[in-house]
Every structure is written in structure tokens, then in C-alpha cells.
Design a protein around this motif. Structure first.
Motif, PDB file in Angstrom:
ATOM      1  N   MET A   1     -26.111  29.418  64.047  1.00 43.46           N
ATOM      2  CA  MET A   1     -26.299  28.286  63.258  1.00 43.46           C
ATOM      3  C   MET A   1     -25.609  28.470  61.737  1.00 43.46           C
ATOM      4  O   MET A   1     -25.070  27.333  61.158  1.00 43.46           O
ATOM      5  CB  MET A   1     -27.636  28.059  63.143  1.00 43.46           C
ATOM      6  N   GLN A   2     -25.790  29.491  61.129  1.00 43.57           N
ATOM      7  CA  GLN A   2     -25.161  29.958  59.956  1.00 43.57           C
ATOM      8  C   GLN A   2     -23.665  29.683  59.740  1.00 43.57           C
ATOM      9  O   GLN A   2     -23.059  29.127  59.001  1.00 43.57           O
ATOM     10  CB  GLN A   2     -25.334  31.407  59.536  1.00 43.57           C
ATOM     11  N   LYS A   3     -23.077  30.353  60.881  1.00 46.27           N
ATOM     12  CA  LYS A   3     -21.665  30.159  60.993  1.00 46.27           C
ATOM     13  C   LYS A   3     -21.062  28.621  61.181  1.00 46.27           C
ATOM     14  O   LYS A   3     -19.898  28.274  60.720  1.00 46.27           O
ATOM     15  CB  LYS A   3     -20.946  30.988  62.171  1.00 46.27           C
ATOM     16  N   LEU A   4     -21.750  27.850  62.087  1.00 48.53           N
ATOM     17  CA  LEU A   4     -21.634  26.473  62.292  1.00 48.53           C
ATOM     18  C   LEU A   4     -21.735  25.862  60.996  1.00 48.53           C
ATOM     19  O   LEU A   4     -20.655  24.683  60.407  1.00 48.53           O
ATOM     20  CB  LEU A   4     -22.343  25.842  63.348  1.00 48.53           C
ATOM     21  N   ALA A   5     -22.565  26.079  60.090  1.00 52.03           N
ATOM     22  CA  ALA A   5     -23.092  25.552  58.988  1.00 52.03           C
ATOM     23  C   ALA A   5     -21.961  25.801  57.944  1.00 52.03           C
ATOM     24  O   ALA A   5     -21.517  24.774  56.991  1.00 52.03           O
ATOM     25  CB  ALA A   5     -24.184  25.614  58.461  1.00 52.03           C
ATOM     26  N   ALA A   6     -21.445  27.052  57.914  1.00 50.62           N
ATOM     27  CA  ALA A   6     -20.439  27.624  56.782  1.00 50.62           C
ATOM     28  C   ALA A   6     -19.041  26.931  57.295  1.00 50.62           C
ATOM     29  O   ALA A   6     -18.326  26.771  56.394  1.00 50.62           O
ATOM     30  CB  ALA A   6     -20.529  29.088  57.170  1.00 50.62           C
TER      31      ALA A   6
ATOM     32  N   SER B   1     -18.753  18.723  79.262  1.00 48.72           N
ATOM     33  CA  SER B   1     -19.440  19.777  79.021  1.00 48.72           C
ATOM     34  C   SER B   1     -19.005  21.221  79.633  1.00 48.72           C
ATOM     35  O   SER B   1     -18.863  22.073  78.911  1.00 48.72           O
ATOM     36  CB  SER B   1     -20.884  19.509  79.671  1.00 48.72           C
ATOM     37  N   LYS B   2     -18.241  20.861  80.825  1.00 40.57           N
ATOM     38  CA  LYS B   2     -17.573  22.073  81.437  1.00 40.57           C
ATOM     39  C   LYS B   2     -16.376  22.225  80.674  1.00 40.57           C
ATOM     40  O   LYS B   2     -16.050  23.602  80.621  1.00 40.57           O
ATOM     41  CB  LYS B   2     -17.338  21.613  82.766  1.00 40.57           C
ATOM     42  N   ALA B   3     -15.624  21.666  79.941  1.00 43.43           N
ATOM     43  CA  ALA B   3     -14.549  21.743  79.251  1.00 43.43           C
ATOM     44  C   ALA B   3     -15.099  22.694  77.958  1.00 43.43           C
ATOM     45  O   ALA B   3     -14.411  23.782  77.613  1.00 43.43           O
ATOM     46  CB  ALA B   3     -13.663  20.764  78.794  1.00 43.43           C
ATOM     47  N   ILE B   4     -16.068  22.189  77.364  1.00 41.56           N
ATOM     48  CA  ILE B   4     -16.599  23.130  76.341  1.00 41.56           C
ATOM     49  C   ILE B   4     -17.049  24.532  76.761  1.00 41.56           C
ATOM     50  O   ILE B   4     -16.948  25.394  76.134  1.00 41.56           O
ATOM     51  CB  ILE B   4     -17.908  22.423  75.629  1.00 41.56           C
ATOM     52  N   ALA B   5     -17.744  24.598  77.932  1.00 42.91           N
ATOM     53  CA  ALA B   5     -18.055  25.763  78.438  1.00 42.91           C
ATOM     54  C   ALA B   5     -16.960  26.727  78.724  1.00 42.91           C
ATOM     55  O   ALA B   5     -17.241  27.974  78.455  1.00 42.91           O
ATOM     56  CB  ALA B   5     -19.104  25.440  79.830  1.00 42.91           C
ATOM     57  N   GLN B   6     -16.075  26.157  79.192  1.00 39.57           N
ATOM     58  CA  GLN B   6     -14.995  27.000  79.523  1.00 39.57           C
ATOM     59  C   GLN B   6     -14.334  27.551  78.168  1.00 39.57           C
ATOM     60  O   GLN B   6     -13.980  28.690  78.133  1.00 39.57           O
ATOM     61  CB  GLN B   6     -13.740  26.163  80.316  1.00 39.57           C
ATOM     62  N   SER B   7     -14.281  26.673  77.200  1.00 41.37           N
ATOM     63  CA  SER B   7     -13.810  27.412  75.900  1.00 41.37           C
ATOM     64  C   SER B   7     -14.417  28.456  75.588  1.00 41.37           C
ATOM     65  O   SER B   7     -14.062  29.558  74.901  1.00 41.37           O
ATOM     66  CB  SER B   7     -13.566  26.171  75.095  1.00 41.37           C
ATOM     67  N   VAL B   8     -15.865  28.169  75.435  1.00 37.24           N
ATOM     68  CA  VAL B   8     -16.800  29.224  74.995  1.00 37.24           C
ATOM     69  C   VAL B   8     -16.620  30.522  75.828  1.00 37.24           C
ATOM     70  O   VAL B   8     -16.481  31.682  75.255  1.00 37.24           O
ATOM     71  CB  VAL B   8     -18.233  28.786  75.057  1.00 37.24           C
ATOM     72  N   LEU B   9     -16.494  30.280  77.124  1.00 34.78           N
ATOM     73  CA  LEU B   9     -16.483  31.619  78.026  1.00 34.78           C
ATOM     74  C   LEU B   9     -15.178  32.252  77.803  1.00 34.78           C
ATOM     75  O   LEU B   9     -15.206  33.433  77.524  1.00 34.78           O
ATOM     76  CB  LEU B   9     -16.463  31.145  79.607  1.00 34.78           C
TER      77      LEU B   9
ATOM     78  N   GLN C   1     -13.765  32.818  74.728  1.00 32.00           N
ATOM     79  CA  GLN C   1     -14.019  33.602  73.812  1.00 32.00           C
ATOM     80  C   GLN C   1     -14.696  34.569  74.021  1.00 32.00           C
ATOM     81  O   GLN C   1     -14.358  35.848  73.261  1.00 32.00           O
ATOM     82  CB  GLN C   1     -14.261  32.414  72.692  1.00 32.00           C
ATOM     83  N   ILE C   2     -15.780  34.511  74.568  1.00 32.86           N
ATOM     84  CA  ILE C   2     -16.677  35.536  74.844  1.00 32.86           C
ATOM     85  C   ILE C   2     -16.057  36.671  75.742  1.00 32.86           C
ATOM     86  O   ILE C   2     -16.212  38.006  75.292  1.00 32.86           O
ATOM     87  CB  ILE C   2     -18.067  35.135  75.518  1.00 32.86           C
TER      88      ILE C   2
ATOM     89  N   MET D   1     -21.077  38.048  69.109  1.00 30.44           N
ATOM     90  CA  MET D   1     -21.143  37.041  70.459  1.00 30.44           C
ATOM     91  C   MET D   1     -21.289  35.562  69.550  1.00 30.44           C
ATOM     92  O   MET D   1     -20.713  34.730  69.955  1.00 30.44           O
ATOM     93  CB  MET D   1     -22.576  37.420  70.826  1.00 30.44           C
ATOM     94  N   ALA D   2     -21.933  35.285  68.466  1.00 32.21           N
ATOM     95  CA  ALA D   2     -22.137  34.161  67.618  1.00 32.21           C
ATOM     96  C   ALA D   2     -20.840  33.618  67.371  1.00 32.21           C
ATOM     97  O   ALA D   2     -20.722  32.378  67.421  1.00 32.21           O
ATOM     98  CB  ALA D   2     -23.156  34.255  66.529  1.00 32.21           C
ATOM     99  N   GLU D   3     -19.891  34.661  66.783  1.00 28.38           N
ATOM    100  CA  GLU D   3     -18.606  34.412  66.269  1.00 28.38           C
ATOM    101  C   GLU D   3     -17.528  33.687  67.492  1.00 28.38           C
ATOM    102  O   GLU D   3     -17.107  32.548  67.406  1.00 28.38           O
ATOM    103  CB  GLU D   3     -17.678  35.377  65.551  1.00 28.38           C
ATOM    104  N   ALA D   4     -17.915  34.322  68.737  1.00 30.49           N
ATOM    105  CA  ALA D   4     -17.164  33.955  69.683  1.00 30.49           C
ATOM    106  C   ALA D   4     -17.580  32.619  70.337  1.00 30.49           C
ATOM    107  O   ALA D   4     -16.721  31.561  70.592  1.00 30.49           O
ATOM    108  CB  ALA D   4     -17.306  35.104  70.924  1.00 30.49           C
ATOM    109  N   ILE D   5     -18.886  32.333  70.327  1.00 25.66           N
ATOM    110  CA  ILE D   5     -19.427  31.310  70.695  1.00 25.66           C
ATOM    111  C   ILE D   5     -18.948  29.998  69.804  1.00 25.66           C
ATOM    112  O   ILE D   5     -18.556  29.015  70.088  1.00 25.66           O
ATOM    113  CB  ILE D   5     -20.922  31.146  70.884  1.00 25.66           C
ATOM    114  N   LYS D   6     -19.028  30.258  68.586  1.00 25.24           N
ATOM    115  CA  LYS D   6     -18.509  29.311  67.267  1.00 25.24           C
ATOM    116  C   LYS D   6     -17.119  28.869  67.779  1.00 25.24           C
ATOM    117  O   LYS D   6     -16.713  27.768  67.623  1.00 25.24           O
ATOM    118  CB  LYS D   6     -18.882  29.841  65.973  1.00 25.24           C
ATOM    119  N   ASP D   7     -16.345  29.971  67.934  1.00 27.67           N
ATOM    120  CA  ASP D   7     -14.881  29.652  68.100  1.00 27.67           C
ATOM    121  C   ASP D   7     -14.658  28.724  69.165  1.00 27.67           C
ATOM    122  O   ASP D   7     -13.709  28.076  69.106  1.00 27.67           O
ATOM    123  CB  ASP D   7     -14.265  31.063  68.010  1.00 27.67           C
ATOM    124  N   GLY D   8     -15.310  29.191  70.308  1.00 30.85           N
ATOM    125  CA  GLY D   8     -15.213  28.324  71.349  1.00 30.85           C
ATOM    126  C   GLY D   8     -15.733  26.686  71.225  1.00 30.85           C
ATOM    127  O   GLY D   8     -15.406  25.832  72.020  1.00 30.85           O
TER     128      GLY D   8
END
Length: 255
Positions: free
Chosen positions: A35-40, A99-107, A109-110, A157-164
Motif C-alpha cells: 500500500m505504501q509503495k503504490l501510494a508513493a 485478471s489473468k494478464a495482471i496475475a501473470q505480470s505479478v507472478l 516479477q515474484i 515481495m511487495a516491490e515485486a507485486i507493485k512492479d507487476g
């Protein structure tokens, strides 16, 4: 963009898995950083984690209702897996194509952090099935796996999810890990359900009685106090996917 962040569980009686570390603590740590990273980065963030609920079902409904009422663009539910101490890696759940496209992008990065890729999967968990916007549920890694917990860092982990979520997705997608063979061990008579909702809220014709015993299954997931299992055929209620409340059974890996 406006993101809804659900720090999985953290709302007794809705509590998470306990392994080397507690899932509740891990989801809170990752969710707070996220939440902090997305807000920033200039995005709006809604915390959809409830503080009180009488039941697990109410806890899940509150998360969905808050996301829907705030008209967010993307819903993200943070979770951690647990199984047998040996399983490890990351998987992300999503239903719609967006949603699957977003999920793949997050995955993507992780797994750059070194976690095993367990793929994008479409199990209809309550929080991603009942939200009215693209939604993903991230099983960051296994909280009962020494391999994963030694590698895990909440901020990374949060940074990776944010990047995804807000970065560009990779062109080359990692391939999901190969599946294994499992048994569903039913410890007392119960029912196979089409969703994680309470049996009293589901049409009776979709419920299937099942006796204690061991049943071969092709695949499984665990979340929302339920096992989702992939049956070997459609002999039960004309479908091959079922949910079982975890108080009445568990999944074991075949040798």
C-alpha cells in the motif's frame, strides 16, 4: 489507478496458516509495504482488510463489499500457502482474462526473486469471484517451507507485486511447475460443494455427500478454510471441481 489491497485473514475467526511463520503476520507485512509503495507511485489505495467479523464468510464478504463500494480498478488479495513443509513457490489466482494478464505480470516479477513458479490458476475463490473489477489472489510463497522463508523478504515481495501491477509485463513468461499426484483424505462424512460458501447458502442439488476415505485427485488449492480439488472425472454432481471444508478432510501427497 485505484487499488484495493486485502491483507488475507487477520480478522478472527478468519485466521491464516501457521508454519515457520504465521500467515497473518506475513500478509500484513507485505500488504502494508504494498500500500505504501503504490501510494508513493501516485496511485489511490483502499485497505479492504476488515477488523471484525462473526464468521469467515462475513470476513470474506466485507472485503468484497468494500472493494465494490469504492469502485476500485484492481483488487489484490495477499496470502501465503502451507502444505507439507516441502512444497514451495508462488502461484497467483485469477478468473477473467484481464485478471489473468495482471496475475501473470505479478507472478513474473515474484519469480525473479528466486521463488519457484507454480503458475497462474483460475480457482474461483470467493474474493476474486465476487468482486466486480479485475481481481487477483497472490499466494506469495509457503510459510511452512524453509526454502521459501529463508528467501522471503516482505519489502522485496511487495516491490515485486507493485512492479507487476503498474510496470510493464515481461515478454517471456515462465512456465508453470509440473503437477504431482494427491489424495483427498476425508475424515468424517461431509459434502462436496461448488464454492466456499456455507452449505446452507448453496442449492442442495449441487451438494454431494462423501464418506470418510481416501480419494485420488488431480490437483488442489487451499484458501478460505477450504480445499479446492480437481476430481478425476465428473461423476459427482456432473462436475470435476469441488470444495471441501478443511475441518472434514485434508490433502496428502502420494509417494
Amino acid at each position: 489507478m485505484k487499488f484495493a489491497i486485502d491483507m488475507g485473514h487477520n480478522c478472527p475467526p478468519d485466521t491464516g496458516a501457521v508454519g515457520i511463520q504465521k500467515e497473518d503476520n506475513l500478509t500484513k507485512a507485505v500488504g502494508t509495504f504494498l500500500m505504501q509503495k503504490l501510494a508513493a507511485a501516485g496511485h489511490s489505495v483502499i485497505n479492504c482488510t476488515p477488523t471484525t467479523a462473526a464468521t469467515v464468510g462475513e470476513s470474506l464478504r466485507k472485503r468484497v463489499d468494500k472493494a465494490n463500494s469504492n469502485n476500485v480498478d484492481v483488487f489484490v488479495s495477499i496470502h501465503f500457502n502451507a502444505f507439507n513443509g516441502q512444497a514451495n513457490g508462488t502461484e497467483v489466482f485469477a478468473i477473467s482474462n484481464i485478471s489473468k494478464a495482471i496475475a501473470q505480470s505479478v507472478l513474473n516479477q515474484i519469480v525473479k526473486l528466486g521463488f519457484k513458479n507454480k503458475g497462474v490458476k483460475s480457482t474461483p475463490f470467493f474474493v476474486i469471484k465476487n468482486t466486480s473489477m479485475p481481481a487477483i489472489l497472490v499466494e506469495c510463497c509457503f510459510c511452512d517451507s524453509k526454502v521459501d522463508m529463508d528467501r522471503f523478504n516482505a519489502e522485496k515481495m511487495a516491490e515485486a507485486i507493485k512492479d507487476g501491477l503498474i510496470g510493464e509485463s515481461d515478454a517471456d513468461e515462465p512456465k508453470p511447475a509440473e503437477g504431482k499426484k494427491y489424495l483427498l483424505k476425508i475424515t468424517q462424512k461431509t459434502v462436496l460443494k461448488p464454492s466456499t460458501e456455507q452449505s446452507s447458502e448453496i442449492p442442495k442439488e449441487t451438494l454431494v455427500d462423501i464418506e470418510p476415505g481416501e480419494y485420488p485427485i488431480l490437483d488442489f488449492r487451499y484458501e478460505e478454510k477450504h480445499y479446492w480439488v480437481k476430481w478425476v472425472d465428473q461423476s459427482k454432481a456432473n462436475r470435476d471441481q469441488h470444495f471441501i471444508f478443511d475441518a472434514y478432510g485434508k490433502v496428502i501427497e502420494q509417494d
